[in-house]
Scaffold this motif. Structure first.
Motif, PDB file in Angstrom:
ATOM      1  N   LEU A 112     -65.448  -8.737  60.494  1.00 17.53           N
ATOM      2  CA  LEU A 112     -66.838  -8.666  60.598  1.00 17.53           C
ATOM      3  C   LEU A 112     -67.383  -8.548  59.390  1.00 17.53           C
ATOM      4  N   LEU A 113     -68.469  -9.404  58.917  1.00 14.62           N
ATOM      5  CA  LEU A 113     -69.336  -9.082  57.865  1.00 14.62           C
ATOM      6  C   LEU A 113     -70.772  -8.685  58.262  1.00 14.62           C
ATOM      7  N   HIS A 114     -71.077  -7.491  58.057  1.00 18.98           N
ATOM      8  CA  HIS A 114     -72.480  -6.812  58.198  1.00 18.98           C
ATOM      9  C   HIS A 114     -73.177  -6.654  56.879  1.00 18.98           C
ATOM     10  N   GLU A 115     -74.229  -7.567  56.710  1.00 21.25           N
ATOM     11  CA  GLU A 115     -74.947  -7.489  55.442  1.00 21.25           C
ATOM     12  C   GLU A 115     -76.578  -7.345  55.690  1.00 21.25           C
ATOM     13  N   LYS A 116     -77.173  -6.833  54.752  1.00 16.05           N
ATOM     14  CA  LYS A 116     -78.667  -6.992  54.988  1.00 16.05           C
ATOM     15  C   LYS A 116     -79.097  -7.713  53.495  1.00 16.05           C
ATOM     16  N   SER A 117     -79.427  -8.876  53.965  1.00 15.76           N
ATOM     17  CA  SER A 117     -79.726 -10.181  53.002  1.00 15.76           C
ATOM     18  C   SER A 117     -81.120 -10.086  52.493  1.00 15.76           C
ATOM     19  N   HIS A 118     -81.277 -10.256  51.035  1.00 21.12           N
ATOM     20  CA  HIS A 118     -82.503 -10.379  50.435  1.00 21.12           C
ATOM     21  C   HIS A 118     -82.860 -11.621  50.090  1.00 21.12           C
ATOM     22  N   SER A 132     -69.940  -1.317  55.667  1.00 20.78           N
ATOM     23  CA  SER A 132     -68.577  -1.160  56.084  1.00 20.78           C
ATOM     24  C   SER A 132     -68.627  -0.986  57.682  1.00 20.78           C
ATOM     25  N   SER A 133     -68.658  -1.979  58.449  1.00 25.91           N
ATOM     26  CA  SER A 133     -68.932  -1.837  60.053  1.00 25.91           C
ATOM     27  C   SER A 133     -67.554  -2.285  60.557  1.00 25.91           C
ATOM     28  N   LYS A 134     -67.458  -1.937  61.612  1.00 28.43           N
ATOM     29  CA  LYS A 134     -66.166  -2.511  62.506  1.00 28.43           C
ATOM     30  C   LYS A 134     -66.626  -3.097  63.939  1.00 28.43           C
ATOM     31  N   ILE A 135     -65.661  -3.881  64.474  1.00 23.10           N
ATOM     32  CA  ILE A 135     -66.054  -4.119  65.860  1.00 23.10           C
ATOM     33  C   ILE A 135     -65.670  -3.146  66.611  1.00 23.10           C
TER      34      ILE A 135
END
Length: 115
Positions: A69-75, A92-95
């Motif tokens: 999992l890729l968890h991102e806040k994109s700008h 750093s999130s997990k499923i």
């Protein structure tokens, strides 16, 4: 095109390995840099939040038989009238075990790809 629409189109470009498009829609990523990224099979995109120039998303992928999992806040910034990806803040999130499996099987993650 809005930042959210650009985020979705960039995800689709990652799936298709369209490095040229990804470089053109970024302020700092070169084609050479993008081509050196790990070989991933992208499975699913979830846009969690989109406002102003920020898009938060989760993108699920398979690498070496394991789902990640890729968890991102994109700008994003506007350059010459067009939105471009500037950078992102990674989480750093997990499923979670009881989430639907990102592989699309319809089973819970714990009963499917988490094994």
């Amino acid at each position: 095109m809005t930042p959210k629409e650009l985020m979705i189109s960039r995800y689709e470009a990652f799936v298709a390995k369209d490095w040229d498009y990804l470089a053109k829609t970024s302020t700092s990523q070169s084609i050479e840099e993008l081509q050196m990224m790990p070989e991933l099979e992208w499975l699913k995109l979830e846009v969690l939040n989109a406002y102003d120039n920020i898009v938060e998303f989760k993108a699920y992928y398979r690498e070496n038989g394991k789902i990640g999992l890729l968890h991102e806040k994109s700008h994003f910034i506007k350059e010459n009238g067009s939105w471009k990806y500037a950078d992102g803040e990674l989480f750093s999130s997990k499923i979670e075990r009881n989430e639907p499996c990102p592989c699309g099987s319809g089973k819970k993650f714990k009963k499917c790809c988490a094994k």
